[in-house]
Design an enzyme around this catalytic site. Sequence first.
Site, PDB file in Angstrom:
ATOM      1  N   CYS A 138      -7.547   6.809   0.180  1.00 49.50           N
ATOM      2  CA  CYS A 138      -7.245   5.429  -0.182  1.00 49.50           C
ATOM      3  C   CYS A 138      -7.443   4.522   1.034  1.00 49.50           C
ATOM      4  CB  CYS A 138      -5.803   5.341  -0.682  1.00 49.50           C
ATOM      5  SG  CYS A 138      -5.217   3.652  -0.899  1.00 49.50           S
ATOM      6  N   GLY A 158       6.122  -5.049   1.441  1.00 50.47           N
ATOM      7  CA  GLY A 158       6.125  -3.765   2.140  1.00 50.47           C
ATOM      8  C   GLY A 158       6.221  -2.558   1.230  1.00 50.47           C
ATOM      9  N   THR A 207      -3.585   3.551  -4.075  1.00 45.57           N
ATOM     10  CA  THR A 207      -2.292   2.870  -3.986  1.00 45.57           C
ATOM     11  C   THR A 207      -2.378   1.600  -4.817  1.00 45.57           C
ATOM     12  OG1 THR A 207      -2.003   3.679  -1.722  1.00 45.57           O
ATOM     13  CG2 THR A 207      -0.586   1.863  -2.414  1.00 45.57           C
ATOM     14  N   TYR A 208      -1.363   1.353  -5.622  1.00 44.30           N
ATOM     15  CA  TYR A 208      -1.354   0.140  -6.440  1.00 44.30           C
ATOM     16  C   TYR A 208       0.011  -0.530  -6.380  1.00 44.30           C
ATOM     17  CZ  TYR A 208      -1.292  -3.108 -10.290  1.00 44.30           C
ATOM     18  OH  TYR A 208      -1.152  -4.255 -11.030  1.00 44.30           O
ATOM     19  N   TYR A 234      -6.171   1.646   1.692  1.00 44.36           N
ATOM     20  CA  TYR A 234      -4.925   1.085   2.229  1.00 44.36           C
ATOM     21  C   TYR A 234      -4.310   2.063   3.229  1.00 44.36           C
ATOM     22  CZ  TYR A 234      -0.166  -0.298   2.993  1.00 44.36           C
ATOM     23  OH  TYR A 234       1.012  -0.628   3.625  1.00 44.36           O
TER      24      TYR A 234
END
Length: 112
Positions: free
Chosen positions: A85, A61, A51-52, A87
């Site tokens: 990931c 958010g 996730t980026y 996150y």
Amino acid sequence: MATADDVAGGGSSAPKIVWNEAKHRFESEDKKAYIDYVLRENGKVMDLVHTYVPSSKRGLGLASHLCVAAFNHAKANSISVIPTCSYVSDTFLPKNPSWNSLLYSPETKSSI
């Protein structure tokens, strides 16, 4: 490209999230924030690998909206999810445990 706007919350306050099937990712409309995935098990498992969100968009958010779009896509298509990931596994899922039912586990492989 199909839009995942409606599954990510839609409306004026939520960012528009787009499914970029060719690049195996869900991304913001400006393509600057994204969550990458790899399909496994003949397309029955979606491994969320990265996730980026650029620093200019952090704290809004957006990463969570990306996750919701990916999980909604998985749910709508009967796909299990691997949260590789950090996150997704360490931040999103603990705050959103209702998505745990979509997580892949080798024990449920035969029922997929």
